[in-house]
Design a protein around this motif. Sequence first.
Motif, mmCIF file in Angstrom:
data_model
loop_
_atom_site.group_PDB
_atom_site.id
_atom_site.type_symbol
_atom_site.label_atom_id
_atom_site.label_comp_id
_atom_site.label_asym_id
_atom_site.label_seq_id
_atom_site.Cartn_x
_atom_site.Cartn_y
_atom_site.Cartn_z
ATOM 1 N N GLY A 225 0.794 -1.230 0.000
ATOM 2 C CA GLY A 225 0.000 0.000 0.000
ATOM 3 C C GLY A 225 0.822 1.274 0.000
ATOM 4 N N ARG A 226 2.116 1.151 -0.249
ATOM 5 C CA ARG A 226 2.947 2.359 -0.228
ATOM 6 C C ARG A 226 2.727 3.220 -1.482
ATOM 7 N N VAL A 227 3.139 4.471 -1.374
ATOM 8 C CA VAL A 227 3.042 5.419 -2.484
ATOM 9 C C VAL A 227 4.131 5.093 -3.497
ATOM 10 N N LEU A 228 3.751 5.026 -4.775
ATOM 11 C CA LEU A 228 4.699 4.770 -5.858
ATOM 12 C C LEU A 228 5.002 6.079 -6.575
ATOM 13 N N LEU A 229 6.290 6.386 -6.700
ATOM 14 C CA LEU A 229 6.751 7.594 -7.386
ATOM 15 C C LEU A 229 7.831 7.225 -8.385
ATOM 16 N N PRO A 230 8.085 8.104 -9.364
ATOM 17 C CA PRO A 230 9.306 7.926 -10.154
ATOM 18 C C PRO A 230 10.514 8.052 -9.222
ATOM 19 N N SER A 231 11.586 7.370 -9.528
ATOM 20 C CA SER A 231 12.769 7.472 -8.683
ATOM 21 C C SER A 231 13.362 8.879 -8.805
ATOM 22 N N PHE A 232 14.186 9.226 -7.820
ATOM 23 C CA PHE A 232 14.719 10.581 -7.744
ATOM 24 C C PHE A 232 15.895 10.784 -8.694
ATOM 25 N N SER A 233 16.043 12.039 -9.129
ATOM 26 C CA SER A 233 17.145 12.466 -9.987
ATOM 27 C C SER A 233 17.820 13.659 -9.319
ATOM 28 N N ASP A 234 19.066 13.480 -8.904
ATOM 29 C CA ASP A 234 19.847 14.589 -8.349
ATOM 30 C C ASP A 234 20.722 15.119 -9.474
ATOM 31 N N VAL A 235 20.339 16.263 -10.025
ATOM 32 C CA VAL A 235 21.032 16.757 -11.217
ATOM 33 C C VAL A 235 21.930 17.958 -10.910
ATOM 34 N N HIS A 236 22.271 18.118 -9.636
ATOM 35 C CA HIS A 236 23.282 19.113 -9.263
ATOM 36 C C HIS A 236 23.947 18.634 -7.981
ATOM 37 N N VAL A 237 24.937 17.762 -8.136
ATOM 38 C CA VAL A 237 25.604 17.186 -6.966
ATOM 39 C C VAL A 237 27.111 17.165 -7.214
ATOM 40 N N HIS A 238 27.879 17.404 -6.151
ATOM 41 C CA HIS A 238 29.343 17.385 -6.222
ATOM 42 C C HIS A 238 29.836 16.157 -5.455
ATOM 43 N N LEU A 239 29.836 15.018 -6.122
ATOM 44 C CA LEU A 239 30.262 13.787 -5.459
ATOM 45 C C LEU A 239 31.745 13.813 -5.093
ATOM 46 N N ASP A 240 32.504 14.680 -5.710
ATOM 47 C CA ASP A 240 33.942 14.707 -5.449
ATOM 48 C C ASP A 240 34.314 15.448 -4.170
ATOM 49 N N SER A 241 33.366 16.143 -3.548
ATOM 50 C CA SER A 241 33.717 16.932 -2.361
ATOM 51 C C SER A 241 32.980 16.477 -1.102
ATOM 52 N N THR A 242 32.167 15.452 -1.208
ATOM 53 C CA THR A 242 31.359 15.002 -0.080
ATOM 54 C C THR A 242 32.211 14.463 1.082
ATOM 55 N N ARG A 243 31.645 14.629 2.294
ATOM 56 C CA ARG A 243 32.218 13.993 3.486
ATOM 57 C C ARG A 243 31.176 13.113 4.180
ATOM 58 N N THR B 226 6.622 5.505 2.106
ATOM 59 C CA THR B 226 5.516 5.439 3.052
ATOM 60 C C THR B 226 4.844 6.796 3.164
ATOM 61 N N GLY B 227 3.496 6.793 3.184
ATOM 62 C CA GLY B 227 2.765 8.043 3.371
ATOM 63 C C GLY B 227 1.313 7.876 3.043
ATOM 64 N N ASP B 228 0.468 8.692 3.678
ATOM 65 C CA ASP B 228 -0.956 8.672 3.352
ATOM 66 C C ASP B 228 -1.177 9.097 1.906
ATOM 67 N N ASN B 229 -0.356 10.008 1.433
ATOM 68 C CA ASN B 229 -0.378 10.429 0.035
ATOM 69 C C ASN B 229 0.999 10.974 -0.311
ATOM 70 N N ALA B 230 1.149 11.508 -1.511
ATOM 71 C CA ALA B 230 2.472 11.962 -1.947
ATOM 72 C C ALA B 230 2.984 13.118 -1.093
ATOM 73 N N THR B 231 2.110 14.052 -0.760
ATOM 74 C CA THR B 231 2.534 15.189 0.059
ATOM 75 C C THR B 231 2.941 14.738 1.453
#
Length: 406
Positions: free
Chosen positions: A47-65, A375-380
């Motif tokens: 019964g979970r909410v189905l969404l398109p998967s997320f897209s992170d289109v501005h990320v700096h993977l080279d500087s993460t800690r 998980t959620g009653d709805n998308a919001t």
Amino acid sequence: MTALTLTNVRPWGGDPVDLTIRDGVIAAIGPVGADRAAATDLLDGRGRVLLPSFSDVHVHLDSTRIGLPFRPNSVGPERTLAACIENDRRNWRSAGASVAERATETLGRAIGHGLTLARSYAQVDADCRLERLEGVLAAREAHADRAEVQVVAFPQAGLLLEPGVPDLIDEALRAGAEVVGGIDPCGLDRDPVRHLDVVFELAERHDAAIDIHLHEPGELGLFSAGLVLDRVRAHGLRSRVTLAHAFCLGGSPMDRVAPVLDAIAELDVALTTVAPGPREGLPVRAILDRGIRLGLGQDGQRDYWSPYGTTDMLDRTWQLAFTQGWSRDEDVEVGLAVATVGGRRVVDPSTDRSTPLARGAGTGVGDPADLVLVTGDNATAAVMDRAGDRTVVRRGRVVADRGVLR
């Protein structure tokens, strides 16, 4: 023919359905329990909410800690762009783990939260040369079956301020980066003509897309944006350019911004935002009303610029909704669409845009089977609660469940 049926799921929080995936796309949607082929693998959506998967289109993977002990920010009281750049350059080698290890850990956590697509910057300059690019490419390879990662060869410290950087960007594009990066042609490099000459020449040489960080505020930023748009038109690079941040579009009067947005729409230039706040946040409704491609990103994550960022795009969706002042469900759902399907359209301009960025996007028959159950009653409610019980599907295969990668 491979098949997977997600049973008892609620697309965008609607009525429960069974959803069948074949060969990486959504093949059928029907009533719960109505038609479950014996040869199809079943996954109980509970019964979970189905969404398109997320897209992170501005990320700096080279500087993460992410994943390392907390380290207090050391930029100092004047958080200028130059100060942040230099703080990163002083510290990135002493992080306690290699770029490849840190980028791989961060990308893995993001996938566990529901991401299957990222556009990551990889800093290329006279200090690190291609070392940081190599770390991001290693992370991409480590998670190649779980997520798509598009890499930008990014001159974070300027394209023209140190000798040899254009040649290093050229080398990075031959080594695996797909996008030419640029940054503040006026404010940082102080030579917008030469800066854009280099960026557009490299893009044409490598048949590459372009992604330009535009931190410049107000009239200066609008001037730089206009120069970029002139180049897009002159070089015939419609649909091949992204303006990242573009703070000038949020911090300027609308009578000055509207003509720029019209030109952005005409040339199909994409925009990305990290939901920075009311002063610099983009006018999202005005952007989407013009049909402009818009994506969302985490930017840096607990790095040498700031302590923010969690790898969870559902968190950043909440931030977008909060900073835009959205309270109605339909508005929050627009934020979810920007964070999911919107990012896909930024990375791949050929993606079908017949469905508006709103409730229902990305979960219909024929859409890619890159999905996340939350998980959620709805998308919001899912955005507000940001619960951890998530299942991530890429191309019809489960790649993470409750944060554990598969």
